[in-house]
Enzyme design. Sequence first.
Site, PDB file in Angstrom:
ATOM      1  N   GLU A   1      16.121 -13.971  -0.765  1.00 36.43           N
ATOM      2  CA  GLU A   1      16.653 -14.940   0.197  1.00 36.43           C
ATOM      3  C   GLU A   1      15.735 -16.157   0.304  1.00 36.43           C
ATOM      4  O   GLU A   1      16.199 -17.311   0.286  1.00 36.43           O
ATOM      5  CB  GLU A   1      16.797 -14.266   1.559  1.00 36.43           C
TER       6      GLU A   1
ATOM      7  N   ASP B   1       0.833  -1.190   0.000  1.00 34.99           N
ATOM      8  CA  ASP B   1       0.000   0.000   0.000  1.00 34.99           C
ATOM      9  C   ASP B   1       0.877   1.254   0.000  1.00 34.99           C
ATOM     10  O   ASP B   1       1.890   1.320   0.701  1.00 34.99           O
ATOM     11  CB  ASP B   1      -0.891  -0.027   1.250  1.00 34.99           C
TER      12      ASP B   1
END
Length: 557
Positions: A270, A220
């Site tokens: 990752e 957002d």
Amino acid sequence: MLTAPAENGLLTGTAHHWWRDAVIYQVYVRSFLDSTGDGIGDLAGVRAGLPYLKKLGVDGVWLSPFYPSPQADHGYDVADYRDVDPVYGDLAEFDLLVTDARRLGVKVLLDIVPNHCSAAHPWFQEALAAEPGSAARSRFHFADGRGADGGEPPNNWRAMFGGPAWSRVTEADGSPGQWYLHLFTPDQPDWNWRNPEIGDTFEQVLRFWLDRGVDGFRIDVAAGLYKHPELPDSLDPGADERARDSVNQLAWNQPEVHDVWRRWRAVCEEYAARDGHDRLLVGEVSVPTAREHAAYVRPDELHQAFFFDLLSAPWDAEAFRRTISEAMRDIAGTGSTVTWVLNNHDQVRTVTRYAGEPGVEGSGLGSTRARAAALLMLALPGAAYVYQGEELGLPEVVDLPDEVLTDPIFHRTGSRARIRDGCRVPLPWSGHASPFGFSQGVDGARPWLPQPEWFADHATDRALADTRSFWHLYRDGLQLRRGLPQLGEGTLRWLETPPQVLAFVRGDGLVCAVNFGTDPVPAPVSGTPLLASGPCTNGVLPGGTAAWWTGDSPTSP
């Protein structure tokens, strides 16, 4: 020819980055499906609706915020980023949803709100109780007021949802005190991202949900977070309030925000390195130009960002062509793919928007254009997002009584202009009277926003039974998009067309054409189309109609 270069993916060796051409369905949880009979949609309702979404053919779901919240802005005021509001369920129910979605092959994206939190957040409550200059207040934007008694706000900014962007607090001794910044409402204080503690905390939030199996995040206000370090006066302080958008150049699109997205991208990479499965970051990025938009989707930042210019383009062939060309040049040019969108929970529904003047929708013009726009979007290179109810052809509910409106814009301004309740009315699933199957097993339930009687005409059970419905158009388009090698990622080549007609070729010979005018024109391809948004006889493209062809060479205009 317009094409995208190398993939925007840091992880090498991945056979396919699923997000590059995915179609994601936006679930406004509160209005999707209610499993408890309290009139409010919930996570169990989303889980019950997953087979419906799988049948429709989408690749994933984006869930609106379901975190603990006072609901001042229906979840975009977060009090706890690592839990579920009891009105929506609990973490156990969320885990079941993720498990079911994975079994069905449906990705799950969460909506994360990093620009601001709820005034009920424990850290903001701690800040209110703390002294000026304290560590607790440094997590937010607290400042002394101007004037002899500090009675004027620290600067002249106005909030996007109306009123000043600053509110004054009462200190512990009862005296008028400092002011805090809120670019939306006083219930949503802005985080101070220049405090390293905020960045560290949000990394922990990401990891919490990634560890629970989510496939990514919709971010957002992704052009927010950082403000000008001096918080100076604006030359046009009311720009955000007028536009209901992020226009104030001192409050949005600051250069430091890109470091946040690089850090978040590294976290996602990752996780992807562990199992070869990409975790997606898609941003709500509202900036003036496609070129500025492109800066957010560089290879080490967000994977994608919503391209709102298509949503806001007028119904005009040249406007659509220009908008699409700019996106392909500037955004796809980064190595990302364009993320197309025609509607969301903040916008007037597509059918109503394309109808033009109020009352015109009775002619069917809005529905005709919305169907054509859907086929156009699904034919474009890149990803697409579909807001719940678009597949039902739902119009905006424009006559909700004032007393049921919940949008803070209305309560802050007293104006119905650009309020968002009308696109958030709970979905109709079945039957001939409210709640139209929205509240399962509870005939007398009252949805949190009232559903009009005419929702019966758009109920899901009717849509599935009618092969001419919006639902079947979307389902057929999604099936072809998945099955045809020309669609999804790839190239786009414009064709010469008559005025008010737009046509392009995808890959090896798939042609999409849209007649933005009212009169029929010769089709750019001979033969019967694979799919059309309305009746389309051989060799003719009617007004307000889109169609796909394959197998023949385009004819001359």
